[in-house]
Design a protein around this motif. Structure first.
Motif, PDB file in Angstrom:
ATOM      1  N   THR A 190       0.837  -1.193   0.000  1.00 26.86           N
ATOM      2  CA  THR A 190       0.000   0.000   0.000  1.00 26.86           C
ATOM      3  C   THR A 190       0.874   1.247   0.000  1.00 26.86           C
ATOM      4  O   THR A 190       1.808   1.329   0.797  1.00 26.86           O
ATOM      5  N   ARG A 205      -2.298   6.005   0.933  1.00 26.00           N
ATOM      6  CA  ARG A 205      -3.463   5.129   1.106  1.00 26.00           C
ATOM      7  C   ARG A 205      -3.499   4.549   2.518  1.00 26.00           C
ATOM      8  O   ARG A 205      -4.565   4.365   3.097  1.00 26.00           O
ATOM      9  N   ARG A 265      -5.078   7.146   4.560  1.00 29.97           N
ATOM     10  CA  ARG A 265      -6.527   7.200   4.367  1.00 29.97           C
ATOM     11  C   ARG A 265      -7.211   6.079   5.150  1.00 29.97           C
ATOM     12  O   ARG A 265      -8.266   6.284   5.769  1.00 29.97           O
TER      13      ARG A 265
END
Length: 279
Positions: free
Chosen positions: A219, A223, A226
């Protein structure tokens, strides 16, 4: 999970992390020569051996038999019987993760993977790295891994079920650098985190850090942040009755519509519907 053991002695109590995705337990056990264990879990299960063994250990299930003396990972579908057998005396330190596949949420590549197909004693460095971070988080004093433990759980499941990424072998992030990074992102997820902050934290260039972080976790850093923001929003929604606008600002979203878009994309539900379901 039901377990029948012969010649296997559990050493101490496990450290654990419980989340809405699943249950993580880190165990230590002493096995006598010829020891066996028969296990059936009602949920899909990951069994990850965290350190080399003094004797060969085999797992036998519907997929056949696999044996190893090294670090390994195994995925056992829900309801699948599996037998552990040990050739000689050894101590096993392992992580067990029982999870609810319906609660994982959208993960790249995961929808194409069947959770009914077993994989026994495979080797994947990304899986081992996520497992080590999760083990360290579970062992922390106080209230354990907290919200960021959930992100590690999802990352571990994704790495194990999607077969990992060959790029992970090229990552030169140490466990300490990766732990520093994910801790920093979790603690600061409600504000804008610049890539140079993470690079400076780990002593790397921005470009190198970005590629190495993704190789290690699957990842990109933004991200991961998030996901941490969504976890923080979930925590506030379940523990408080503050407005959705307050939840949005406190978890790093620009406004309530922004929170709703991202939250629904990640969970399949709006924040209001998710809160109602928790109650």
């Amino acid at each position: 999970m039901t377990a029948r053991r012969h010649g296997v002695a559990v050493l101490g109590e496990p450290s654990a992390h419980v989340s809405d995705v699943g249950l993580v337990e880190v165990w230590r056990a002493r096995c006598e020569p010829g020891a066996t264990g028969d296990y059936v879990s009602l949920d899909p299960r990951l069994f990850i051996v965290l350190e080399p063994l003094d004797a060969e250990v085999a797992l036998t299930g519907r997929a056949g038999e696999a044996a190893s003396r090294g670090r390994s990972a195994s995925f056992v579908p829900a309801g699948e019987p599996v037998r552990l057998s040990v050739q000689g005396a050894t101590t096993i330190r392992h992580l067990d993760l029982h999870f609810d596949a319906s609660r994982i949420g959208p993960v790249a590549g995961l929808r194409d993977v069947s959770v009914s197909v077993p994989r026994l004693m495979f080797v994947d460095e990304r899986v081992q790295r996520m497992a080590r971070l999760l083990e360290a988080a579970c062992a922390r004093a106080g209230d354990g891994p907290g919200l960021y433990g959930d992100d590690l759980v999802v990352a571990l499941i994704a790495a194990a079920l999607t077969g990992g990424d060959p790029g992970a072998r090229r990552s030169l992030l140490s466990d300490r650098q990766l732990s520093l990074s994910v801790d920093f992102i979790e603690a600061n997820c409600a504000r804008t985190i610049r890539l140079h902050e993470l690079a400076e934290l780990t002593g790397l260039t921005e470009s190198y850090f970005s590629h190495a972080f993704k190789a290690a976790t699957g990842t990109p850093p933004h991200r991961w942040q998030r996901q941490a923001q969504v976890r923080r929003a979930k925590d506030m929604l379940s523990r408080t009755s503050v407005s959705l606008t307050e939840v949005a600002f406190a978890s790093g979203f620009s406004d309530q519509p922004h929170l709703t878009r991202v939250f629904k994309s990640a969970t399949g539900k709006t924040p209001a519907a998710w809160r109602a379901g928790q109650r």
